[in-house]
Design a protein around this motif. Structure first.
Motif, PDB file in Angstrom:
ATOM      1  N   TYR A  52      14.224  11.240 -22.636  1.00 19.10           N
ATOM      2  CA  TYR A  52      15.104  11.563 -23.761  1.00 19.10           C
ATOM      3  C   TYR A  52      16.041  10.396 -24.064  1.00 19.10           C
ATOM      4  O   TYR A  52      16.353  10.126 -25.229  1.00 19.10           O
ATOM      5  CB  TYR A  52      15.926  12.821 -23.454  1.00 19.10           C
ATOM      6  CG  TYR A  52      15.105  14.073 -23.316  1.00 19.10           C
ATOM      7  CD1 TYR A  52      14.140  14.400 -24.260  1.00 19.10           C
ATOM      8  CD2 TYR A  52      15.289  14.936 -22.249  1.00 19.10           C
ATOM      9  CE1 TYR A  52      13.381  15.553 -24.133  1.00 19.10           C
ATOM     10  CE2 TYR A  52      14.539  16.089 -22.108  1.00 19.10           C
ATOM     11  CZ  TYR A  52      13.585  16.403 -23.055  1.00 19.10           C
ATOM     12  OH  TYR A  52      12.835  17.532 -22.932  1.00 19.10           O
ATOM     13  N   ILE A  76       8.873  16.765 -26.694  1.00 18.84           N
ATOM     14  CA  ILE A  76       9.728  17.487 -25.754  1.00 18.84           C
ATOM     15  C   ILE A  76       8.896  18.308 -24.784  1.00 18.84           C
ATOM     16  O   ILE A  76       9.184  18.361 -23.585  1.00 18.84           O
ATOM     17  CB  ILE A  76      10.718  18.378 -26.534  1.00 18.84           C
ATOM     18  CG1 ILE A  76      11.749  17.497 -27.240  1.00 18.84           C
ATOM     19  CG2 ILE A  76      11.419  19.363 -25.606  1.00 18.84           C
ATOM     20  CD1 ILE A  76      12.641  18.254 -28.202  1.00 18.84           C
ATOM     21  N   GLU A 134      12.499  13.680 -16.519  1.00 14.47           N
ATOM     22  CA  GLU A 134      12.457  14.225 -17.872  1.00 14.47           C
ATOM     23  C   GLU A 134      13.587  13.656 -18.725  1.00 14.47           C
ATOM     24  O   GLU A 134      13.376  13.219 -19.862  1.00 14.47           O
ATOM     25  CB  GLU A 134      12.563  15.750 -17.817  1.00 14.47           C
ATOM     26  CG  GLU A 134      12.523  16.398 -19.189  1.00 14.47           C
ATOM     27  CD  GLU A 134      12.690  17.897 -19.136  1.00 14.47           C
ATOM     28  OE1 GLU A 134      12.611  18.535 -20.203  1.00 14.47           O
ATOM     29  OE2 GLU A 134      12.918  18.443 -18.037  1.00 14.47           O
ATOM     30  N   SER A 135      14.799  13.646 -18.177  1.00 15.73           N
ATOM     31  CA  SER A 135      15.958  13.228 -18.965  1.00 15.73           C
ATOM     32  C   SER A 135      15.879  11.759 -19.372  1.00 15.73           C
ATOM     33  O   SER A 135      16.361  11.371 -20.437  1.00 15.73           O
ATOM     34  CB  SER A 135      17.242  13.480 -18.171  1.00 15.73           C
ATOM     35  OG  SER A 135      17.315  12.658 -17.026  1.00 15.73           O
ATOM     36  N   ALA A 176       7.836   7.681 -25.787  1.00 11.89           N
ATOM     37  CA  ALA A 176       9.062   8.369 -26.203  1.00 11.89           C
ATOM     38  C   ALA A 176       9.854   7.497 -27.173  1.00 11.89           C
ATOM     39  O   ALA A 176      10.387   7.978 -28.185  1.00 11.89           O
ATOM     40  CB  ALA A 176       9.911   8.711 -24.980  1.00 11.89           C
TER      41      ALA A 176
END
Length: 297
Positions: free
Chosen positions: A115, A73, A111-112, A47
């Protein structure tokens, strides 16, 4: 101005450090095993790498490289699905289950955090390109991480409720904590054990928002799971009378809970309850709505 390779490398390192910083080893459900470390740190590095190449790609007018973000994503959404499925598979083996609400909250966190790694890498490379100073980019990455961490940080039960000891007693065969009926316990030996080893707590909501949040069954199950994760559970799967339980007082919204734990430390149990995260799907804020404010007035 540092060369492009250097900028991408610094951005990737900062994003990976951000993912490592957010990686928690604790009693709840976050990776506490070598495989989990490997999986999540590797995905965090990927990521970060994707985020680090965004600014160089735009400056070189390689706009098609942005499509990799869309692919990333989708991969992060798959991570959430994998984590959810993994926890659901082992749910039946837990003496005190996490509950679907807690599992969903955990999977969203995974998941976050990817990011956060990506955005940290983007901000690092952007500032290096703007200022030409690697040190400024590193500072920007750290600031971004801290800001993003504050955005994804959960409230804790101690933030929305007062947690105090509860009084265990029986009214005939009915097990009660304060004035709330918990369950019916028929065997005399079981009642004696609950009185001798049981520990109880009462959660008093600080406002109507907290009252609605604590009424959620998934939130209550998360509290019970965290308590026994820390203090242990003193029961077998064929002893339903010793299952940790939490019931709501329908008159005032107070939550009364009881548990028999391996470590009979009431102060520790109260502290664990205070540190249980507020599960995102249970969090409600009726007072923030127009009609909620009118009702409060």
């Amino acid at each position: 101005m540092p060369n492009t390779g250097h900028i991408i490398l610094v951005g990737t390192i900062m994003g990976t450090i951000a993912r490592f910083y957010l990686l928690r080893i604790d009693y709840r459900q976050y990776p506490s095993y070598p495989q989990g470390y490997t999986i999540h740190l590797t995905l965090g590095a990927i990521a970060a790498g994707l985020g680090a190449v965004v600014i160089p790609a735009i400056l070189d007018r390689e706009y098609t490289a942005i499509t990799f973000l869309a692919i990333a994503i989708q991969q992060f959404r798959d991570i959430r699905e994998i984590e959810r499925e993994s926890l659901e598979r082992i749910e039946d083996d837990e003496l005190v289950k996490r509950g679907h609400a807690y599992i969903e909250d955990i999977s969203k966190k995974f998941e976050s955090r990817n990011y956060v790694a990506m955005i940290t890498a983007i901000s690092t490379t952007a500032i290096i390109y703007i200022t030409g100073r690697t040190s400024f980019g590193v500072v920007a990455g750290i600031v971004t991480l801290l800001v993003m961490r504050s955005f994804i940080k959960n409230e804790l039960i101690g933030d929305i409720a007062e947690v105090r000891p509860g009084h265990i007693h029986f009214k005939g065969p009915l097990l009660m904590v304060d004035d709330v009926v918990i369950t019916n316990v028929g065997l005399k030996k079981s009642r004696e054990r609950l009185l001798e080893r049981g520990m109880a707590a009462t959660l008093i909501p600080k406002d109507d928002n907290a009252r609605v949040t604590l009424s959620n069954i998934g939130q209550r199950q998360a509290i019970l799971h965290d308590v026994v994760s820390i203090l242990g559970v003193c029961r077998e799967n064929d002893e339903p009378e010793f299952m940790p339980m939490a019931k709501r007082n329908s008159e005032n919204g107070y939550i009364c809970m009881i548990a028999i734990t391996m470590e009979p430390d009431l102060e520790c149990m109260l502290e664990v309850i205070k540190r249980v995260p507020v599960v995102e799907v249970s969090r409600k804020q009726p007072l923030d709505s127009y009609f909620g404010r009118k009702a409060a007035d």
